[in-house]
Design an enzyme around this catalytic site. Sequence first.
Site, PDB file in Angstrom:
ATOM      1  N   HIS A 368      32.100  15.391  56.446  1.00  0.00           N
ATOM      2  CA  HIS A 368      32.922  16.439  56.761  1.00  0.00           C
ATOM      3  C   HIS A 368      32.753  17.087  58.137  1.00  0.00           C
ATOM      4  O   HIS A 368      33.817  17.172  58.664  1.00  0.00           O
ATOM      5  CB  HIS A 368      32.169  17.762  55.840  1.00  0.00           C
ATOM      6  CG  HIS A 368      32.359  17.331  54.316  1.00  0.00           C
ATOM      7  ND1 HIS A 368      31.466  17.979  53.501  1.00  0.00           N
ATOM      8  CD2 HIS A 368      33.096  16.402  53.650  1.00  0.00           C
ATOM      9  CE1 HIS A 368      31.588  17.445  52.249  1.00  0.00           C
ATOM     10  NE2 HIS A 368      32.668  16.646  52.510  1.00  0.00           N
ATOM     11  N   CYS A 681      50.630   3.483  60.092  1.00  0.00           N
ATOM     12  CA  CYS A 681      49.613   4.782  60.256  1.00  0.00           C
ATOM     13  C   CYS A 681      48.201   4.606  60.100  1.00  0.00           C
ATOM     14  O   CYS A 681      47.560   5.333  60.346  1.00  0.00           O
ATOM     15  CB  CYS A 681      50.024   5.705  59.267  1.00  0.00           C
ATOM     16  SG  CYS A 681      49.524   5.145  57.468  1.00  0.00           S
TER      17      CYS A 681
HETATM   18  C1  PEP Z   1      44.591   3.285  56.222  1.00  0.00           C
HETATM   19  O1  PEP Z   1      44.274   2.765  55.248  1.00  0.00           O
HETATM   20  O2  PEP Z   1      45.119   2.332  57.236  1.00  0.00           O
HETATM   21  C2  PEP Z   1      45.337   4.579  56.267  1.00  0.00           C
HETATM   22  C3  PEP Z   1      45.917   5.095  57.188  1.00  0.00           C
HETATM   23  O3  PEP Z   1      44.591   5.645  55.307  1.00  0.00           O
HETATM   24  P1  PEP Z   1      43.151   5.785  55.324  1.00  0.00           P
HETATM   25  O4  PEP Z   1      42.629   5.387  56.651  1.00  0.00           O
HETATM   26  O5  PEP Z   1      42.872   7.208  55.057  1.00  0.00           O
HETATM   27  O6  PEP Z   1      42.602   5.126  54.024  1.00  0.00           O
END
Ligand code: PEP
Length: 757
Positions: A368, A681
């Site tokens: 957190h 992403c």
């Molecule tokens: C990923 O897995 O690349 C992603 C963007 O999701 P998280 O990092 O939240 O698992």
Amino acid sequence: MSMPRPPGGGHDARHLLGRLRELLAGEDQGADRLQSVVKLIADTVVADVCSIYVRTPDNSLLLVATEGLSQEAVNRTRLGENEGLVGLISSTARPKRLKNAPAHPRFSYRPETGEDPYHGFLGVPILRAARVLGVLVVQNMVERLYTDEDMDELQTVAMVLAEILSAAGEKNDDLELRQPGSVKLKGRPLNEGMAIGPVYLHDPVVTAARFFAYDIEKESQRLDVALDTLRQSIDTMLNRATPVLFGESRDVLETYRLFAHDPGWEMRLHDAIKAGLTAEAAVDRARREHRARIASSRDGYLRERLHDLEDLENRLLRHLSGSEDGEISGPEPGSILIASRLGPAELLEYREAGLAGVLLEEGGAGSHAAIVARALGLPAIGDVSGLVSRSDAGDQMIIDADSGIAYLRPEEELVANYRARIVLSGEHKAELARLRDLPAETKDGQSFQLMLNAGLSFDLDHLEETGAEGVGLFRTEFQFLTSQTLPSLETQVEFYDNAITRSGDKPLVFRTLDLGGDKVATFIGGEREENPALGWRALRMAMDHPFFFRRQLRALIRAAGERPLQLMFPMVCNIAEFDAARELVDAEVEWAQKFNRATPSRIEIGAMVETPSFAFSIDALKGRAEFLSVGTNDLMQFFFAADRNNPKVSGRYDILSPAALLMMEHIVKAAARAEIPVSVCGEAGGRPLEALVLACLGYRRFSMQAARIGQIKRLIRSMDLAVIAPKVVELVHSGKSEIREELLNLAKENVPVSFDR
Ligand code: PEP
Ligand code: MG
């Protein structure tokens, strides 16, 4: 040799503390003072021996005072770090009592001390903050099991001794008790950035001057007042209508409230005052006990509760150490906050303090505190072992969260070096800010879309400041992770509504709950899994809990009202899962229509490409999904079978290897065939070299942390895709096993920007 003494008992703790106070007020200094202390303790607890061992800079334990052992051994007998029972106590920071010490496997016999005839043994660590300064031992010739009261009392004395020793250490270089010089600490970067500033300790330290009660009545009253203030402040927090952070942990506060009103706890504190301690020392005494229990407890639930208690004691100490009018002195602006760990709302409480950075002894990237540090833009490092015990308030510290390194009490040269780097990075940031309103377009006119990754409402502040075109990934689980209870429908609606409103005309993609794996919400039960990253998580969990998942979908639809809504599912493994999740969205829309509620003007549904199986399902997705986003963090973890959270393996494999890039190329091509727009992403999209290579493979949309946007925009504006892309693609298909170096050289030759991460 003296006659063995019969074991004592029933002595008066207050008497001992009173005598100790007199002794400290007397003339004796240094070694004489320590000698008087051991004599006093031996007399009071009726021990044949009382000795003090002090930890020296090389971590050995030196006998510095003794009553009962040979005086010849003083300043000569030195035990190794883990040698004997004294070493055991020092290394575990836990007390030890034995009826027959020589029978213990760790007993180490030192002839020069004349120690052999002693059986009854009690040793306690001399702790300051969480640092072991030495060990205090009492022994009896006869077999004797010291009582709980003896142990209690000796721990209280050890607390006082810690202060005497650290004061002595400041004046005496032989007793090297000051913290050693410069220390380099390593941990895990939680949020990038660099800073230099004085240390501010989250866990308050009680100084020697505040140990002995001169007026017991007054100390009792001070405790009562502080307890009242504490209870009131917790009640206020609990009743606060709009928590700063969504899902601010009501449950944690409820537990605080219960603990804060616990008569047993209050009674113990008052008892310690009656024994002669000040209110602060009484609380500190209780805190040490709880800390010791945390260290030895393996039960996760119990540890959490003990942490709650420790937290409460820290708060109480802050109230007690406040000035007479109750003002609590916080950190000076520019300080670096040091804590063993921080609860969900604690870092937020420092929001106005102008901190320069945060270091945590516990706390990984998903903690957190890490989430909040990112939202507040504070450089932060977690998992720094030995941090709290080595830091003193006011020590100078450099935090280099880009590399996960911190320097305590650094050399001047290093400070100068870092100051220069910080100035440079400030200039660099200013330069990047100038790019804010310029388009993300390559020299040869190829347009890119740079978006923001977000998860807390603060993150949306960065939309304006970075010039991002929208939010490409909104991690909705953060709201759940920072909450101790399942956020209600209303709380979720309010949160999503606020996020949509704040992003204005810019698009915002909500990713539905991605819990499980390393993201564990306290209110979700379930069995401990052997392999959580591959286990019951993300969409799998959501589909098994339709009630839970539908509540989120309902909240998202309600929050959008008539505005457009973009949703994306995490960790999809096959088309059937995607279809099933999509059906639930349709069902929720129908439900809203049935009750004449507003529904979004347009709903776009996408999926994250995070598993190799889904990467090879894209062709069949044509017409079923509106967009895709590649979560490279998870995709690479599954592709290489390497846990992204395990430092032993997470850095071992490279997305810039031909195998991984061939898959990335496959995804972008398959998406094009299926006519589905695709973005990246995961973290890779925010790293210059990786982003460049992915751009060359055909990706045009990247979503990343705010801090990365400027740098990536500059990269894009500096490159000529028509020139570099064919070379990159050729290298990817060259059949070579390793290409990172060659890609880097190619990038450097063709694009005039820095490729440092
Ligand atoms: C990923 O897995 O690349 C992603 C963007 O999701 P998280 O990092 O939240 O698992
Ligand atoms: Mg992921």
